[in-house]
Structure formats: structure tokens, C-alpha cells
Write a protein that holds these residues in place. Structure first.
Motif, PDB file in Angstrom:
ATOM      1  N   UNK A  89     -14.195 -35.021 -32.479  1.00  0.00           N
ATOM      2  CA  UNK A  89     -12.985 -35.768 -32.838  1.00  0.00           C
ATOM      3  C   UNK A  89     -12.990 -37.159 -32.203  1.00  0.00           C
ATOM      4  N   UNK A  90     -13.483 -37.246 -30.957  1.00  0.00           N
ATOM      5  CA  UNK A  90     -13.601 -38.553 -30.314  1.00  0.00           C
ATOM      6  C   UNK A  90     -14.557 -39.459 -31.079  1.00  0.00           C
ATOM      7  N   UNK A  91     -15.710 -38.912 -31.433  1.00  0.00           N
ATOM      8  CA  UNK A  91     -16.686 -39.684 -32.205  1.00  0.00           C
ATOM      9  C   UNK A  91     -16.076 -40.165 -33.517  1.00  0.00           C
ATOM     10  N   UNK A  92     -15.374 -39.283 -34.194  1.00  0.00           N
ATOM     11  CA  UNK A  92     -14.781 -39.641 -35.486  1.00  0.00           C
ATOM     12  C   UNK A  92     -13.757 -40.771 -35.337  1.00  0.00           C
ATOM     13  N   UNK A  93     -12.908 -40.697 -34.298  1.00  0.00           N
ATOM     14  CA  UNK A  93     -11.883 -41.722 -34.100  1.00  0.00           C
ATOM     15  C   UNK A  93     -12.507 -43.088 -33.827  1.00  0.00           C
ATOM     16  N   UNK A  94     -13.514 -43.132 -32.987  1.00  0.00           N
ATOM     17  CA  UNK A  94     -14.139 -44.411 -32.667  1.00  0.00           C
ATOM     18  C   UNK A  94     -14.924 -44.968 -33.857  1.00  0.00           C
ATOM     19  N   UNK A  95     -15.565 -44.075 -34.599  1.00  0.00           N
ATOM     20  CA  UNK A  95     -16.315 -44.525 -35.774  1.00  0.00           C
ATOM     21  C   UNK A  95     -15.381 -45.114 -36.830  1.00  0.00           C
ATOM     22  N   UNK A  96     -14.253 -44.466 -37.088  1.00  0.00           N
ATOM     23  CA  UNK A  96     -13.283 -44.977 -38.068  1.00  0.00           C
ATOM     24  C   UNK A  96     -12.734 -46.328 -37.617  1.00  0.00           C
ATOM     25  N   UNK A  97     -12.453 -46.454 -36.329  1.00  0.00           N
ATOM     26  CA  UNK A  97     -11.908 -47.710 -35.821  1.00  0.00           C
ATOM     27  C   UNK A  97     -12.917 -48.838 -35.975  1.00  0.00           C
ATOM     28  N   UNK A  98     -14.190 -48.560 -35.671  1.00  0.00           N
ATOM     29  CA  UNK A  98     -15.221 -49.585 -35.803  1.00  0.00           C
ATOM     30  C   UNK A  98     -15.374 -50.030 -37.249  1.00  0.00           C
TER      31      UNK A  98
END
Length: 948
Positions: free
Chosen positions: A614-623
Motif C-alpha cells: 500500500x505504501x508503494x502504491x501511494x507513492x507511485x500514484x503521487x509520483x
């Protein structure tokens, strides 16, 4: 020698001047021989009655101011009655020899205080004296600050013998976390002292003084005695050199033409009762207010207090000290310690009572059965054998104790003491033969008896069972109880350690994570160097829980273009949100995230944390929303073909190629709590103790960036299959129990950050690159103190050569008389027990050098208070050799002193020598299985650090 704090001479001088008229009247009475008229009549009455006068005799003596023939008791043992009154009032210098004998006894209770010690040096010295078996009294201006007291020592027997040779001394740590009360107004501090010195000398060897609340211990005109360490020097006795000349409400003034007493010294009467706590002198001054020396010169601080011309001394009255101590609000743990000080008898160095009060009556009676009853006033009845006792009083029989199970090593079933038994190896062999193969027994080994939650020196046969059962459960299953002893050695039944439970699964893929002799595929980046830096930089050192998020948040918020992150666990939603905000910045370009799968989100404080994915997904979407580049990989683990062995355990963030955050803790809510309570103790019970450093330096940032980028290039997007393994179910009480120890912590405090911008010498450290050798060199460099605070301090197993080398180096320092102290985490009692036994077998002394601390997640080493290493390396085999971890080694005394203060705080207040009990052991859970009621699920990630 250094003086720690300046005596409060200004306040003392003001009081002395204010009492000039009263003092002159007192001195006039003394000069005219009216010795009983110099002090207040009620005080003189009490004084005489305490010495055996009847009220009528005391009244007549005061009225006539002459010697009374019917003196009932003398001032000191060994003085003839006829000289009693003259001697106690100072008109006779005849002293019984017992006066000196008793004085030497009480002098043993006085020690030299090393206050605020750093790197083996004291900021200053003073005097203190024992007022109970555990408590020391000195001045507030010496140890009134608990943080100073936590870094202080007291040295007994620092003196010259009759040949002029320095006597052997013993040094003890003061423990404000156990007990600390202080008053600035009365200038006193009372602090606990450790019961045993590092060399094994017991504190009880030196005896103690009881503080007496009653008035009448000394009156004006008497001569007083002071035992002291003037100018930090050897112990000295000022016998009958200070005449009491005035009594104010809370203070005594006594004058001498010889020497001032040292701060914190006890002031005695001629019965060697404490009448005051010395705290300051009144110095002679010239017309310009400058202090004068004994030879008339202007005094300067570098001359030392012994060169000051003192015209008077001041001490705080013992009766006022007792009254203030009794008025203080105390915890349940403080109460018995203070009660022992105020109500117990004074004791000599051999733990015998100094003497009975002179007013006690000795009565002997011959009893009808031939025994002799002696009342002193304690009644003892002594009988001589050979005569039948009739009509003896009946006493209750002791409560019945259930007999232990028979000794399996004895055919008669009688219990044999270990001293009379064979070797522990023979006992273990017999136990293994009898028990291995039973369905409920996992292991039999040699170990130690634990008492009150801590290891003893008594050897034991330790039997590990899969699950502890009650006698009823054993009977229902048709299982015989394990014998209470084998070949005279006690049997200790314990649940399995996490490693034992893991090994019992015999999963080949899981074993690869923990296999010794790793053949990892790691290679460092080409051309990268890990070398010491001597450069100007900005350093913000701080600790969790109090300052972790307060400092990390602005560090992340200051990001402009790039973040490169190497992390073990990243799940805290508030940290993810802050990074998302940084990624949204107008100039932001790139984020690289290197981590391993298998997050740890167990426990109430992490109930709202995210999974790693979930952390990876949040940062990837933000980038993506910000048109920034997002790079991510999962690190491959494994002892045969993994990038690193059992954990990608690093905790580093590199910001904009110019600054780093490096930590012992992960990016989780347990390590970086966002919502802190106002109660410091409550925070420490909930969250981890972590050490962090934020460093702004381009060379350091580029070094760590290169290594993390290299990790990224050699790993990929697929999660490691080795992590799809069973989890553990552990009893809730196993996690909650250790935290209850903090209920006893009374002096916990929060620490502000260390901040400095200047030149520092710092070395970047990484495993599997250069940490191991750097740690060895740091340990071996310690000459005076070696302090280790780490989540793990593991006893090595066979084949763990890297870890063995580290522990051997620590043991070598211990043998070289370095002050070695180690704190490791109390996680599961069975694991802590096994580790303590292993460390004891290696040569560590658990009662001097080892403590356990709940929630300890720090990974640090401090040598001589001058060098400090902090980071993420556990002192486990993989932690010092084959995992990916990062630390910083600072050669910087102020920074080392900052962390040393925190270590001493935790040693005194948070660490303990009690691992608790674990009646129910852990269980293995298949992936996706919920834990049973009353148990908590722990992933392999939660416990891997304790296994490797």
C-alpha cells in the motif's frame, strides 16, 4: 581538582550576617562559662534528657548551669561518668578510646562523589554519606539534577592508610531512577546507590547512618565532627574542630580556625549522630567583597577551596531534613526505601548496629525453665541444653509445603544437592535419555535457575516443552510430569524460543534465511568508498519517541528534487502523507524506494499502518500525478543466492543529494509516533526507543545514495518467495508484560535534540561492507567505558564467527577493567532467558553488565564517552556481517556525551533485571491463519532480527 557546583556562599553569608546579634550573645554565654544558657531552654532540656538526665535533673542543670552529679549516661562510649557533662559541653578534652573506634566506623559510610562523569572524567567532586542500605545523601547543588545524578559515581574508602599508601577503594553508580528526592531550599539530595560495585564489593560493607528527627542531638557550645573529602582529596576527619555557635530555624552555624567542610559532608556530634548536612562556608572578604585566602591574598577559583579563609560553616539541621523528607509525596517503591532510612538502626561496616541508645534499659531475668531473658529493649530468650523445657510457649508449625517430585537421578528418590551430585553434563545426559522422544519435549540442555525473573549462578537442567500443561492436563493426556530434579540439579521447564519453534517446522526455504555461512550475491557499487570525513556539517541527533517525528517531518518537508530511500519497513500513514506532499512539490523529480517485503504491523500502535504494498502504491500514484520518476524494488533475501542474507535492514533517507536521515528505527508508527501523550512514561510504554541522526553534508549524502542506488540496480519488482512463510502466535501477555516494568519508572524524562553546525569527524558504515571491522576497532579502543544499547546482543551459535569476534572483543574490554554495560531488548521471556544463559556461559556477569529493556530498538555503541556509533545493525550474526544495515561513527565528545546521558537514563529508569514469566509459549501459524484467542500474530519480519 574540579569543583562541580559553587557552594551557595552568598545565601549562607546573608544568613550569617543576619544572625550577628544572636550569635554574639551565644558567644558571650560560652565565654562566661554559661554553657547551658547559650541555647534555647527547650533544646537544652531535650539534649540532656537524650543523655540520661531525668527531667528534674535537666531542669536543675539548666537553672544552675553547673555539672550535675547524677549523670545517667555519657556522651560517648568509654567516657567515665564524672567527666560526662564537661566533655559533652567542650570543657574537657578527655575522650574514651571508643570515640575513635566509633568514628572510624561511621567514616566508612562517607564517600567521594564523582559528579557528572563523561569520558571517565568528573565535572566536579563532593562528599556524600549513606543514610540507609541503599540511599546516599549529599547537597542539591551537587546531585539535585536527576540527569546529573544518573551520570555520577560515589567512591568509598578513598583514603590513605597508616603507611601513607592509598587504600583499595570501591566505586558505585548512583541510580536516580530507583530513588531521587531533592530540595533546593534545604540544599539536599537523596539518591539510590547500586547495591554492588563493578568489582563485586557490596554496598553493605560500608554501613550507614540513621537520620534522627528528634531535637537535642547537639546544642550551642558543643564541638562537632566532620568527615569529608575536601578539594576532591582523600578522606579526612575534622575532630572537634567546629564549635556550634548558632541555631537558626533550618540551619546550624559552626566556627573553626582550621578548615571548611566539603559540600555534602555529614556533621556529627560526639555520639557520632548526624546533626547536620554541611553545604557551605562563609568566606572572609576584603572591603571590595573579594574572597581572601588563608595567607591574606585574593583568592581565585584555581586555588581550590582549601585555600579560602573561612570564618564559619553552615549545615542544614538533620531534624529539618527528616521533616522535609517525610512531607514528600512518594511512590509505592520509594516509600519502603525512605522508611528504611528514617526508621532503621544505623549500621557499622560489618552490618552490625553501631550501638544501643544510652537510654535503653538492659534487663535480665532467669526463667522457670532455666533460660535467660534479656531485654535491651529487644527481648531474646536463650536456653542452654540439658534441661527439659516445661510450659514453653506454643508456636505455630510452618505451613505445609508440597513435596517435590523425586530426583530422577537417585534410586531412593531423595534430593541431592548439586555440590554432592555429579557434573551438570551428567545430569543433562540423564535427563535427555529419560525425556527426549516424548511428544511434549522439544529439547533438554544445561542452563541456570532463574529466581525473581533473573538468572542466578545455580546450574539447572532446562527442559523445553512444546506447551506447558497443568498437572490435571498432564493426567488427562496420560503424560508423566517431568521430574523436579536430575542427579541433584533442579529442573527448569520453559516454553520454546522463537528459533526453536521455527526450526521445528523444518521448512527448507525458511531455513535458508537463517543458515550460517551465507553465500550472498551482494557486490558494492564500483568506485564507492566508505571513508572518514572531517568536514563542516550540520548534525541534528535525537531520540524517539519524543523527538523522532518532530525532526523527521521537517526533514522530509524540506525536499526539493529527490528522495532515495533504503528501508526495512515503511508503513506509517503520516510519513507516507508527508512524502506524498513532498512529491507534489513544483521542482520534484525522482523518488527511489528500496525495501523488502513482509511488513511488521502488529500491535495497537500500528493498527492503522499500511502494508508495504500500500505504501508503494501511494507513492507511485503521487509520483505519476506530479510527472516525477518513481523507482522501486523488493530486495531478494537468502543465504545462498540472496542479495543479502536475512534482512534488508537499512534505515536511510537521502534528500536532494545533500542531506541524510539515518536511524535505528523503521518508518512505522511504533518508531516514529505522530500522536504523543503529555506523559513521558506513557509514551515509552507504547513506542520504541530509537536513536536518529540528520546530517547535512553533500559527501556523506552522495555516499549513501550511491550504495542504495546500487541495491536498486541489483534487485527487482518481484517479492521474495522466501517470505511466504508461517507466522507466529504469541500470548498477549508476553508483549504487554515487559511494559508493566515501566510502572516503576519514576524519573523518566524526554530529551531535546542535539544540534550543531561545525566540523565533525564521521565515518559512514554499512554491512556487509565495513561495519564489522569498524565495530571491532571501536570496541577495542575503549579504555574506561563501553556502553552498548541494542535490540539484540546475541550469544553466538556454532559457526557464527563474525558475531563471536564482536563478543570476544567486548569480553576483552571487560577483562581490562573497562566499565562494560549492555542493554538489549526484552521481547519474549524464553528467548531472553536462553540468551542470558548463553552470555553467562561466555563470561558476562548478568548482575553487573547486563540489563533488558522493553521496546529497546536502539543499535548503538559508545566508547569512553568520546566516540559513538549509531544506526541499524543488530549485534546478531547477520546484523554484523551479511545483512544490509547502515550506521554512522562519530568521533565527537559532545555528541557522544549527549547519547551517553540517554543511555544512563535508560539504564537507570527503563532497563531492568527481570524477564518475567511466560507460562504459555508461542505457536506457529500457517500463512493467513488467525491467532487463537488471547494471542497476537507476529510475522517473520517481526522476529527475524531475533532469530539470525
Amino acid at each position: 581538582m574540579a569543583q562541580l557546583f559553587r557552594q551557595p556562599t552568598d545565601e549562607t553569608t546573608r544568613r550569617f550576617i543576619a544572625r550577628t546579634a544572636a550569635r554574639r550573645a551565644n558567644l558571650s554565654a560560652i565565654a562566661s562559662g554559661q554553657l547551658l544558657n547559650a541555647d534555647a531552654p527547650n533544646r537544652v532540656q531535650a539534649f540532656l534528657e537524650r543523655r540520661g538526665f531525668t527531667p528534674e535533673e535537666a531542669t536543675r542543670a539548666i537553672r544552675t548551669s553547673r555539672r550535675v552529679a547524677t549523670v545517667r549516661a555519657t556522651e560517648s562510649v568509654g567516657v567515665a561518668e564524672d567527666f560526662g557533662l564537661e566533655r559533652i559541653l567542650g570543657t574537657s578534652d578527655l575522650m574514651g578510646i571508643a570515640f575513635l573506634e566509633l568514628g572510624l566506623d561511621v567514616a566508612k559510610t562517607v564517600g567521594r562523589i564523582w559528579a557528572d562523569v563523561a569520558a571517565g572524567r568528573a565535572a566536579g567532586y563532593a562528599t556524600g554519606f549513606l543514610i540507609s542500605p541503599r540511599l546516599l545523601m549529599t547537597n542539591h547543588h551537587v546531585l539535585g539534577d536527576p540527569s546529573v545524578a544518573s551520570r555520577s559515581l560515589v567512591q568509598f574508602d578513598y583514603e590513605l592508610d597508616a603507611r601513607g599508601v592509598e587504600a583499595p577503594s570501591a566505586t558505585f553508580r548512583t541510580l536516580p531512577g530507583v530513588f531521587h528526592l531533592a530540595s533546593k531550599e534545604l540544599d539536599y539530595a537523596v539518591v539510590a546507590v547500586e547495591p554492588e560495585a563493578a568489582d563485586g564489593t557490596p554496598l553493605s560493607r560500608f554501613g550507614w547512618n540513621r537520620l534522627i528527627a528528634e531535637e537535642g542531638k547537639a546544642i550551642i557550645a558543643q564541638w562537632l565532627n566532620i568527615v569529608q573529602h575536601p578539594d576532591a582529596g582523600y578522606k579526612q576527619l575534622a575532630l572537634r574542630e567546629n564549635q556550634l555557635v548558632d541555631v537558626a530555624d533550618a540551619f546550624l552555624h559552626y566556627m573553626t580556625d582550621t578548615a571548611c567542610g566539603s559540600s555534602g559532608s555529614p556533621v556529627y556530634n560526639d555520639r557520632w549522630e548526624v546533626v547536620a548536612l554541611h553545604h557551605s562556608g562563609v568566606p572572609a572578604k576584603d572591603s571590595q567583597g573579594r574572597i581572601l585566602t588563608t595567607d591574606g591574598r585574593i583568592w581565585t577559583a584555581d586555588m581550590g577551596e582549601s585555600h579560602v579563609k573561612w570564618i564559619a560553616n553552615e549545615g542544614i539541621r538533620a531534624s529539618r531534613l527528616v521533616a522535609d523528607l517525610k512531607s514528600r509525596a512518594l511512590t509505592e517503591i520509594q516509600k519502603p526505601l525512605l522508611d528504611e532510612a528514617l526508621n532503621g538502626p544505623p549500621c557499622s561496616p560489618d552490618r552490625q548496629e553501631f550501638r544501643p541508645e544510652p537510654t535503653q534499659i538492659r534487663e535480665e531475668r532467669l526463667m522457670s525453665d532455666g533460660s535467660v531473658s534479656i531485654t535491651v529493649p529487644l527481648t531474646l530468650t536463650l536456653s542452654l541444653g540439658g534441661k527439659e523445657q516445661r510450659n514453653a510457649p506454643q508456636t505455630s508449625a510452618p505451613a505445609a509445603v508440597a513435596p517435590p517430585l523425586p530426583d530422577a537421578g537417585s534410586s531412593s528418590g531423595s534430593q541431592t544437592s548439586p555440590a554432592a551430585a555429579g557434573s551438570i553434563e551428567a545430569a543433562v545426559s540423564a535427563a535427555r535419555e529419560a525425556l527426549i522422544g516424548r511428544a511434549d519435549v522439544l529439547d533438554v540442555r544445561s542452563g541456570y535457575v532463574f529466581k525473581d525473573g533473573w538468572i542466578t549462578d545455580e546450574r539447572a537442567v532446562v527442559v523445553t516443552v512444546k506447551k506447558r500443561l497443568t498437572p490435571e492436563e498432564l493426567s488427562a493426556k496420560g503424560i508423566d510430569p517431568v521430574p523436579a530434579r536430575f542427579a541433584g540439579y533442579k529442573v527448569e521447564i520453559v516454553p520454546p524460543t522463537l528459533r526453536q519453534l521455527f526450526d521445528s517446522k523444518q521448512a527448507p526455504s525458511g531455513a535458508e534465511l537463517l543458515e550460517i555461512g551465507a553465500e550472498i550475491t551482494y557486490v558494492p557499487p564500483p568506485g564507492a568508498k566508505l571513508e572518514p570525513l572531517d568536514e563542516e556539517m550540520s548534525v541534528v541527533a535525537h531520540v524517539s519517541p519524543e523527538e523522532g517525528w518532530k525532526q523527521l517531518r521537517p526533514f522530509i518537508a524540506a525536499t526539493r528534487r529527490e528522495l532515495v530511500i533504503g528501508i526495512y519497513d515503511f508503513t506509517a500513514p503520516h510519513i507516507v502523507d508527508e512524502m506524498v506532499a513532498a512529491v507534489k512539490g513544483q521542482d520534484f523529480e525522482d523518488i527511489t524506494l528500496v525495501m523488502q517485503a513482509g511488513e511488521s504491523i502488529t500491535g495497537a500502535v500500528k493498527k492503522d499502518d499500511l502494508t508495504d504494498q500500500e505504501t508503494v502504491d501511494e507513492l507511485e500514484k503521487s509520483a505519476k500525478r506530479s510527472n516525477a520518476t518513481f523507482q522501486h524494488c523488493w530486495v531478494k533475501l537468502g543465504s545462498k543466492n540472496g542479495w543479502v542474507s536475512s534482512a534488508y535492514h537499512i534505515k536511510v533517507i537521502v534528500r536532494d543529494k545533500s542531506a541524510i536521515w539515518l536511524s535505528s528505527g523503521n518508518l512505522q508508527s511504533s518508531n516514529q509516533p505522530a500522536d504523543l501523550s503529555a506523559d513521558v512514561s506513557d509514551n515509552l510504554k507504547k513506542y520504541n526507543r530509537e536513536w536518529h541522526a540528520i546530517v547535512e553534508n553533500q559527501a556523506l549524502a552522495e555516499t549513501y545514495r550511491a550504495f542504495i542506488e546500487n541495491d536498486y540496480k541489483h534487485n527487482g519488482p518481484e517479492a521474495n518467495e522466501l517470505l511466504r512463510l508461517p507466522a507466529f502466535a504469541v500470548p498477549d501477555v508476553a508483549l504487554a508484560g515487559p511494559l508493566l516494568e515501566l510502572e516503576a519508572a519514576r524519573n523518566v524524562r524526554a530529551f531535546l535534540p542535539f544540534k550543531a553546525h561545525r566540523a565533525f569527524r564521521v565515518t559512514p558504515l554499512l554491512t556487509p561492507d565495513n561495519y564489522h571491522q569498524a565495530a571491532l576497532d571501536l570496541i577495542k579502543s575503549a579504555k574506561k567505558t563501553l556502553l552498548i544499547q541494542n535490540q539484540s546482543f546475541n550469544a553466538p551459535k556454532d559457526g557464527q564467527d563474525a558475531l563471536q569476534e564482536i563478543l570476544n572483543a567486548v569480553l576483552e574490554r571487560k577483562k581490562a577493567n573497562v566499565d562494560v554495560r549492555i542493554i538489549f531488548r526484552l521481547f519474549m521471556p524464553a528467548d531472553a532467558r536462553a540468551n542470558l544463559e548463553g552470555l553467562k556461559e561466555l563470561g558476562f556477569d548478568p548482575n553487573k553488565e547486563l540489563k533488558v529493556q522493553a521496546n529497546c530498538h536502539t543499535k548503538a555503541i559508545i566508547a569512553d564517552g568520546a566516540r559513538v556509533m549509531l544506526g541499524s545493525q543488530n549485534i546478531s550474526n547477520d546484523g554484523v556481517s551479511n545483512n544490509r544495515d547502515a550506521s554512522l561513527l562519530f568521533d565527537d565528545e559532545p555528541l557522544a556525551a549527549y547519547f551517553m546521558e540517554i543511555f544512563e537514563h535508560d539504564w537507570a529508569n527503563l532497563a531492568t533485571r527481570k524477564i518475567g514469566a511466560q507460562p504459555v509459549g508461542p505457536e506457529l501459524l500457517e500463512a493467513g491463519t488467525a491467532p487463537p484467542a488471547g494471542m497476537t500474530r507476529l510475522s517473520l519480519s517481526d522476529v527475524r532480527e531475533f532469530l539470525a
